[in-house]
Design an enzyme around this catalytic site. Structure first.
Site, PDB file in Angstrom:
ATOM      1  N   ASP A 270       0.872  -1.176   0.000  1.00 47.68           N
ATOM      2  CA  ASP A 270       0.000   0.000   0.000  1.00 47.68           C
ATOM      3  C   ASP A 270       0.912   1.229   0.000  1.00 47.68           C
ATOM      4  OD1 ASP A 270      -2.121   1.744   0.031  1.00 47.68           O
ATOM      5  OD2 ASP A 270      -3.206   0.716   1.619  1.00 47.68           O
TER       6      ASP A 270
HETATM    7  C1  NOJ Z   1      -3.958   3.989   0.102  1.00 47.67           C
HETATM    8  C2  NOJ Z   1      -5.144   3.080   0.249  1.00 47.67           C
HETATM    9  O1  NOJ Z   1      -5.084   2.395   1.472  1.00 47.67           O
HETATM   10  C3  NOJ Z   1      -5.267   2.076  -0.880  1.00 47.67           C
HETATM   11  O2  NOJ Z   1      -6.487   1.400  -0.724  1.00 47.67           O
HETATM   12  C4  NOJ Z   1      -5.152   2.750  -2.204  1.00 47.67           C
HETATM   13  O3  NOJ Z   1      -5.355   1.831  -3.244  1.00 47.67           O
HETATM   14  C5  NOJ Z   1      -3.794   3.414  -2.296  1.00 47.67           C
HETATM   15  N1  NOJ Z   1      -3.681   4.407  -1.235  1.00 47.67           N
HETATM   16  C6  NOJ Z   1      -3.553   4.067  -3.656  1.00 47.67           C
HETATM   17  O4  NOJ Z   1      -4.323   5.197  -3.790  1.00 47.67           O
END
Ligand code: NOJ
Length: 731
Positions: A270
């Site tokens: 993430d």
């Molecule tokens: C953080 C989020 O937790 C995740 O779900 C998301 O896909 C990513 N950022 C990218 O934006």
């Protein structure tokens, strides 16, 4: 056009083939260590393409996210393909969570449809729109089981239930990626691996403390189902579980995902979740956490730059083996090849425009809302009859807010609000007095609204949460309607006119105190682009509501977490007295000594699987084909469902099972099957559900997944709290 014939080969979950593997190996053989590490780096690409040109030419970027302009995406690809040494195309990612331009209901609303085929169709629409612009990778579906509505990200998933979540996850994977991989395929990314929805106290990014058995019985099965459905990629989560952050968790990534399930897709972190392992205190610096992530089996680094900065040194020092890097790069190249990016890196900018908001996409989005809206109360005021309608409330005409969280690309100009749709549907009959402009607004004088209500025959109050109140980092400790919305409802009720509340929100709000002030209540979640027309049709009675709660609705936030499939305690609730029923002068008295709250009892406001209709349904003749089954059998469940009301309607029939005695305590009920059935008034139909006995398996004390022989009960009903069980046994 199909890019590659991808019949599923043994040993590959993503459908690779010997030809693809040979191409991957050949390319890998030509790459320097630096070029390999470059593929493992993902960058957020805002601003000018030229800012990234140098890194692209050097092969230091394998993927970008957050660029959706097709001309710019083409330019990114052009530099990567035509100006880097090996010409490897980029994988372009985006959070396409519930639609791209055409926005569908939030995933929690989609789950309320209990209609995987429709959810698959919606994901296909999202893929058609996004891939036309060059986005070939979505960070969806979110498969996190969420049982605490304080957690704002409950909006992004399918709710509390493992079985429902798995079916919705598979449907989205199929929809995004398509029946076979071609230029309209958008790689799915199942996330967040794993347990993130159990964040302590519902506070986002918080720790989880899930045992291996909880992981295996509740949190992992939807991921395993999505891997089996062919998901091309997976994202690790922000949380640490029992002290181990997911991005460095060899047990879940390497042992379970790679080892047990054989996942050969791409694993991405993430956003900076590698770097955040330093904040967790799980690593000393970026080099340390890069080593931990690489060795846990992570292939791509989203925005920490830990791999790019340190992997070469780590490989040279022996802390990370080059064969670990090769494996990661293979996983990345494999996905790029399967998507056909090497053959078709560019998109047609003009053609891309024509695909967005296509009429059939809007129709699909509207149908999704029509099936997702849940009728929670109706004292006979719906569907609407004749007369004047007062439309009020902060969500009646809030095009941005009805789109909900993660709707970056949905444009409010294309959004049809309930006010617009109702005016078009009932010309000359609609008055509009907002009462509150924003859900959080505080006001105590509603004289303008109540005066208008007195002139009307019925009041439609559109309430709930602004989009910003749910989603990532938007946890709440209080789940009552915010601002003065409850006061608005009370003032409307006092006029004596019938009041219908339509709630748009990212989670199940605690609306118990509002129920006495409404004659009917529809729960619409955040319905997206076509929320208005769908709600107008439901209110008018052209569409009969059929949504069912995908998550338990609490009476008060203090009940969280509360979910239907809890384990039986040693002292199950037995209808004992509530504190308010004990006279003060009674002094010390025993209140029953069972598991409940003295002030709020043991039950929620609405259980999982609940939803009313404009008609009524009756279940009868529930029977099984045998009394005793073997582990390899399939149970044939037959029952008769009748529409006992006066209009056509659709019921979601739900099959629940309880395993009475196990080597560990078992849930009081678990959803094992469901089907949507449409019936004309007076019609009744005999239905059969096939339930493989293997669906009753669980991981017990010995750590092995199996069906334990013994006695079971089975229900077929319209919610998790209705029906009477039939008995069977497994030998
Ligand atoms: C953080 C989020 O937790 C995740 O779900 C998301 O896909 C990513 N950022 C990218 O934006």
């Amino acid at each position: 056009m199909a890019v590659l014939a991808c019949s599923r080969q043994a040993g590959t979950t993503v459908g690779s083939s010997p030809e693809v593997e040979a191409r991957v190996d050949k390319l890998l053989g030509q790459m320097t260590l630096q070029e390999k590490i470059g593929q493992m780096n993902q960058v957020s690409a805002g601003g000018e393409v030229s800012n990234y040109a140098d890194a692209l030419r050097k092969g230091q970027i394998g993927s970008i996210l957050n660029e959706v302009d097709p001309a710019k995406i083409n330019e990114f690809q052009r530099i990567a393909v035509e100006e880097s040494r090996l010409g490897i195309p980029l994988l372009v990612g985006r959070d396409v969570i519930h639609g791209f331009h055409t926005v569908f209901p939030i995933p929690l609303g989609l789950a309320a449809t209990f209609d995987p085929a429709l959810v698959e169709e919606g994901a296909r629409v999202a893929a058609l729109e996004a891939t036309a612009q060059g986005v070939r990778w979505t960070f969806s579906p979110m498969l996190d089981i969420a049982r605490d509505p304080r957690w704002g990200r409950m909006a992004e998933g399918s709710g509390e239930d493992t079985y429902l979540d798995a079916r919705m996850g598979e449907a989205m994977v199929r929809g995004y990626q398509g029946a076979s991989l071609d230029s309209t395929s958008m790689a799915a990314c199942i996330k967040h691996f794993v347990g993130y929805g159990a964040a302590e106290g519902g506070r986002d990014y918080n720790s989880t403390f899930l045992t291996e058995r909880q992981l295996r019985n509740i949190y992992l099965p939807p991921f395993e189902a999505a891997v089996k459905a062919g998901a091309l990629t997976l994202m690790t989560s922000f949380n640490d579980n029992d002290g181990v952050p997911s991005t460095g968790n060899t047990f879940v990534v390497k042992d379970i995902l790679r080892g047990e399930w054989g996942f050969d897709g791409l694993v991405v972190t993430d956003w900076n979740s590698m770097g955040e392992m330093i904040n967790h205190g799980f690593g000393t610096d970026r080099k340390d956490v890069a080593e931990k992530a690489a060795n846990a089996g992570v292939d791509m680094d989203m925005m920490t730059y830990g791999f790019l900065s340190h992997l070469e040194e780590l490989v040279k020092g022996g802390a990370v083996k080059e064969k670990t890097i090769d494996k990661a790069v293979r996983n990345i190249l494999r996905v790029k090849m399967l998507l056909g990016l090497f053959e078709h890196p560019y998109v047609d900018v003009e053609a891309a425009r024509a695909v967005q908001y296509a009429p059939e996409h809007l129709a699909s989005a509207q149908k999704s809302v029509e099936e997702s809206v849940i009728l929670l109360k109706n004292d006979g005021v719906l569907p609407l009859k004749g007369g004047r309608i007062l439309v009020t409330g902060p969500l009646a005409d809030a095009p941005h807010d009805q789109l909900g969280t993660w709707a970056f690309d949905g444009q409010k100009e294309h959004t049809v609000t309930p006010l617009q749709a109702l005016r078009a549907r009932f010309p000359g009959r609609v008055d509009y007095v907002p009462g509150l402009r924003y859900s959080r607004e505080k006001r105590d004088n509603f004289a303008d609204v109540t005066a208008a209500a007195r002139r009307a025959d019925i009041v439609l109050a559109f309430l709930g949460e602004e989009a910003i109140l749910s989603g990532e980092a938007h946890s709440l400790a209080d789940l009552n309607l915010v601002g003065s919305q409850s006061a608005l409802l009370a003032a409307l009720k006092a006029t004596g006119k019938p009041v219908v509340a339509i709630v748009m929100a990212g989670r199940p709000l605690t609306i118990e105190r509002d129920l006495p002030n409404v004659d009917a209540l529809l729960y619409a979640f955040h319905p997206g682009t076509m929320g208005g027309p769908a709600l107008a049709r439901i209110l008018a009675g052209e569409v009969n509501p059929s949504g069912k709660t995908p998550v338990t609705f609490l009476r008060t936030v203090g009940q969280a977490p509360m979910y239907y499939s809890h384990h039986m305690t040693g002292r199950p609730y037995n209808g004992e007295t509530l504190l308010e029923d004990i006279p003060l002068e009674a002094g010390q008295t025993s209140l029953g000594n069972t598991s409940y709250y003295l002030d709020y009892g043991a039950y929620p406001l609405f259980p999982f699987g609940f939803g009313l209709s404009y008609t009524t349904f009756a279940y009868s003749g529930i029977g099984l084909d045998k009394k005793v089954y073997g582990a390899d059998d399939t149970i044939q469940v037959t029952f008769t469902l009748a529409n006992t009301g006066t209009c056509e309607g659709t019921e979601v029939a739900q099959v629940y099972v309880r395993d009475l005695v196990g080597s560990i305590t078992r849930p009081v009920k678990e959803l094992k099957a469901f089907l949507r059935v449409s019936l004309l008034p007076g019609e009744s139909r005999q239905l059969t559900v096939q339930l493989p006995v293997s669906e009753l398996s669980f991981t017990g004390l010995d750590g092995k997944r199996k069906v334990e022989p013994g006695d079971f009960q089975l229900w077929v009903a319209g919610s998790s709290q209705e029906g009477s069980p039939v008995a069977f046994a497994v030998q």
